[in-house]
Design a protein around this motif. Structure first.
Motif, PDB file in Angstrom:
ATOM      1  N   UNK A  65     -46.040   9.767  27.390  1.00 21.91           N
ATOM      2  CA  UNK A  65     -44.462   9.911  27.390  1.00 21.91           C
ATOM      3  C   UNK A  65     -44.285  11.016  27.107  1.00 21.91           C
ATOM      4  N   UNK A  66     -44.440  11.222  25.708  1.00 19.22           N
ATOM      5  CA  UNK A  66     -43.543  12.978  24.796  1.00 19.22           C
ATOM      6  C   UNK A  66     -44.445  13.737  25.727  1.00 19.22           C
ATOM      7  N   UNK A  67     -45.399  13.820  26.496  1.00 13.58           N
ATOM      8  CA  UNK A  67     -45.696  15.448  26.772  1.00 13.58           C
ATOM      9  C   UNK A  67     -44.996  15.418  28.707  1.00 13.58           C
ATOM     10  N   UNK A  68     -44.508  14.545  28.733  1.00  9.31           N
ATOM     11  CA  UNK A  68     -42.720  14.726  29.356  1.00  9.31           C
ATOM     12  C   UNK A  68     -41.539  14.917  28.567  1.00  9.31           C
ATOM     13  N   UNK A  69     -41.517  15.099  27.376  1.00  8.18           N
ATOM     14  CA  UNK A  69     -40.897  14.937  26.931  1.00  8.18           C
ATOM     15  C   UNK A  69     -40.027  13.604  26.662  1.00  8.18           C
ATOM     16  N   UNK A  70     -40.097  12.702  26.553  1.00 10.11           N
ATOM     17  CA  UNK A  70     -39.788  11.483  26.280  1.00 10.11           C
ATOM     18  C   UNK A  70     -39.817  10.834  25.750  1.00 10.11           C
ATOM     19  N   UNK A  71     -39.244   9.675  25.191  1.00  4.21           N
ATOM     20  CA  UNK A  71     -38.750   9.549  24.365  1.00  4.21           C
ATOM     21  C   UNK A  71     -37.318   8.050  23.974  1.00  4.21           C
ATOM     22  N   UNK A  72     -38.151   7.134  23.628  1.00  2.00           N
ATOM     23  CA  UNK A  72     -36.948   5.895  23.837  1.00  2.00           C
ATOM     24  C   UNK A  72     -36.404   5.338  22.585  1.00  2.00           C
ATOM     25  N   UNK A  73     -35.749   5.165  22.176  1.00  2.07           N
ATOM     26  CA  UNK A  73     -35.089   4.258  21.116  1.00  2.07           C
ATOM     27  C   UNK A  73     -35.736   3.510  20.342  1.00  2.07           C
ATOM     28  N   UNK A  74     -35.564   1.937  21.389  1.00  2.00           N
ATOM     29  CA  UNK A  74     -36.256   0.967  21.310  1.00  2.00           C
ATOM     30  C   UNK A  74     -37.738   0.098  22.407  1.00  2.00           C
TER      31      UNK A  74
ATOM     32  N   UNK B  70     -49.669   5.237  25.696  1.00  2.65           N
ATOM     33  CA  UNK B  70     -48.475   5.694  26.464  1.00  2.65           C
ATOM     34  C   UNK B  70     -46.997   6.174  25.886  1.00  2.65           C
ATOM     35  N   UNK B  71     -47.237   6.521  24.480  1.00  3.96           N
ATOM     36  CA  UNK B  71     -45.622   6.691  23.679  1.00  3.96           C
ATOM     37  C   UNK B  71     -46.773   8.694  23.775  1.00  3.96           C
ATOM     38  N   UNK B  72     -48.025   8.987  23.064  1.00  5.28           N
ATOM     39  CA  UNK B  72     -48.612  10.795  23.974  1.00  5.28           C
ATOM     40  C   UNK B  72     -47.828  10.315  25.483  1.00  5.28           C
TER      41      UNK B  72
END
Length: 576
Positions: free
Chosen positions: A250-259, A246-248
């Motif tokens: 989201x990274x394709x969309x340039x999305x990174x969560x803090x928490x 899921x993190x990977x």
């Protein structure tokens, strides 16, 4: 300070002066007084409702109050003329030099033009995506992911401190199903013929690597063993693998969560018990009977005493159970505790939910209001699903995923920027079609292309000027810009207002709408040069006018770039 903020201060100072003169009753509440563009640009450059808002409170006539404000506005150096219209609206026309100064402000501000201090450092927790960790991201998650991420960026740009949070639902029955599905793939990795995936398990091939990992680590130690011996281990391993996927995605969309907050950890830390205790201490949780289901009562229904939260005290339709009859937490009970945890680390909470969760909004808002004693504002933004089409026909499902189209497949086909921009071209609560053919179409009917093309056109001007040998060095004489060109500056000057309005409403789509309007105005101005060569931005025999028009284009380009940055979209310098 931006133009609209400056004139808001002018109006405030004028009202204070009228109070000091005794022409306006002292201490009249000024909330609601605004300075904004008039609905009809022919009426002027700015308009204020000050007289309309304040007259009744001050015990006077709106028109009479407007007539008192008018001469004080006319005395300002920046003002060319003032007109009182209708029952008391005040229209203001500014001198051309004001707009030249504002254009210079676009370029001087650069990436910070439009940035606001409105948020005053107030910390906002924005929770978005929070997809169950049971597989790769699919397009059902995409829109909420983009809306949440753009909203977080917008709030930061407007002066808030922002926490981007993802809630991992790793304590419910769905992750037990995930563990059983992983166990099946584990047996397959060890050579067992598993056949068709049984109904109720996750069928996607994405679990094969998880099964292979478990087989490599544990051999056949869990083959033929009771579920109690492997369920927790397999669940932990599978959830970790899914979250990595899921993190990977989201990274394709340039999305990174803090928490990333874990539901299992919230429960292990006894947060639901703490929330229940806090509410019981204020008699907001009591032991009572649920009402019978509406309509025909099921034969097996029996009244059971459960701990109930008094959500009706906060506008909900009925009180809600926080525990089940076996003592375990209801989803609401666990979710309530999670929001209590978030509220201890932020001044405001915003959740981005799918529209299918609309029925739970009242109860969780009630819980947050109760647990924080109304001190932590909480907003829920509902996001409608996206229908995927290809040339107007529904898109087939992904074999790898099992029963849905993956976000990764979509981003890899059309690109991050197209996906992100498209997801913001409609209000979040409106239905949306995503047609693979249309979102990459090079036409004015495609807002993604239209805005990107405007920026690329602007970037091309300096290259073309250099190729044509036009000297664009030195300070531009912006007095050479005509009324049509200044109209572009006036539209550009609205960007800071749009940012603050969008941030206040928690509506990042307003940025996309504004950029489309600004791009349309730029293209319209550009196209005038096709009909009249004297209207072109580049005029080799008129370097002074060219320099002024290049500065105009650069200023508009900067605003487009700033708006796209809020949306998480790159500003294209060339279109291929």
């Amino acid at each position: 300070m931006t133009l609209y903020a400056r004139f808001a201060d002018h109006i405030d100072a004028i009202l204070s002066a009228l109070e000091a003169e005794g022409s306006l009753a002292a201490g009249v509440e000024r909330k609601g007084v605004a300075v904004e563009p008039p609905r009809d640009p022919s009426h002027g450059d700015l308009a204020t409702n000050a007289a309309m808002v304040l007259a009744k409170k001050a015990g006077t006539n709106p028109r009479a109050l407007a007539d008192l404000i008018k001469p004080k506005l006319e005395a300002l150096d920046e003002v060319e003329s003032v007109e009182v219209a209708g029952p008391g609206f005040i229209n203001i026309r500014l001198k051309a030099a004001v707009w030249a100064d504002e254009l210079r402000a676009f370029l001087k501000g650069g990436a910070d033009y439009g940035r606001s201090t409105m948020g005053k450092g107030v910390c906002v927790n924005v929770e978005y995506v929070s997809a169950n960790p049971t597989g790769p991201m699919h397009m059902g998650h995409c829109r909420g992911a983009v809306v949440g991420d753009a909203l977080a960026s917008l709030l930061q740009y407007a002066g808030h401190d922002v926490i981007r949070e993802y809630y991992v639902n790793d304590a419910g029955g769905q992750v037990d199903v995930l563990a059983r599905s992983a166990h099946l793939r584990y047996r397959e990795a060890l050579g067992e013929e598993i056949g068709e995936i049984p109904e109720g398990l996750y069928p996607g091939d994405y679990l094969k690597p998880v099964g292979e990992q478990l087989a490599a680590e544990h051999g056949d130690a869990f083959v033929g063993k009771p579920e109690s011996e492997w369920l927790v281990l397999f669940r932990k391993t599978a959830v970790a693998a899914m979250m990595e996927m899921i993190r990977a995605d989201l990274a394709l969309l340039g999305i990174h969560h803090d928490v990333f907050s874990s539901e299992a950890e919230v429960q292990a830390a006894k947060k639901p018990e703490a929330a229940e205790a806090a509410l019981r201490a204020r008699s907001l949780v009591y032991d009572g009977m649920l009402e019978a289901p509406k309509g025909e009562t099921p034969e097996d229904w029996e009244p059971v005493e459960l701990p109930l939260f008094r959500s009706t005290d906060y506008g909900d339709d009925q009180d809600r159970p926080i525990r089940k009859s076996d003592g375990s937490w209801t989803y609401f009970g666990a979710d309530m505790a999670y929001h209590f945890q978030k509220a201890q680390n932020a001044d405001q909470l915003i959740d981005i939910w799918g529209a299918d969760h609309a029925g739970t909004v009242k109860r969780i808002k009630a819980a947050v209001a109760a647990l924080t004693e109304g001190k932590v504002p909480f907003d829920v933004k509902l996001v409608q699903m996206v229908r995927l089409l290809r040339g107007g026909e529904p898109v087939k499902m992904s074999k790898r995923a099992g029963n849905f189209v993956t976000l990764a497949d979509v981003v890899n086909e059309v690109g991050k920027d197209v996906v992100r921009f498209t997801m913001l071209t409609r209000k979040a609560d409106a239905q949306m079609d995503f047609d693979f053919a249309k979102v990459v179409e090079a036409s004015k009917d495609n807002p993604v292309f239209y805005v990107q093309y405007a920026h690329a056109r602007i970037c091309s001007l300096h290259r073309r000027a250099k190729e044509a040998g036009i000297d664009v060095s030195g300070t531009a004489d912006l007095s050479l810009l005509d009324a049509d060109e200044l109209a572009l500056v006036k539209l550009g000057a609205q960007f800071p207002r749009v940012v603050e309005g969008a941030a206040s409403a928690h509506e990042p789509h307003r940025i996309a709408f504004y950029l489309h309007d600004l791009a349309s105005a730029l293209h319209a101005q550009w196209n005038k040069g096709n009909d009249d060569p004297a209207r072109r931005f580049l005029l080799p025999d008129q370097p002074e006018l060219t320099r002024a028009r290049l500065e105009l284009a650069s200023g508009i380009g900067q605003i487009i770039k700033n708006g796209l940055a809020i949306m998480g979209v790159e500003a294209a310098e060339e279109m291929h």
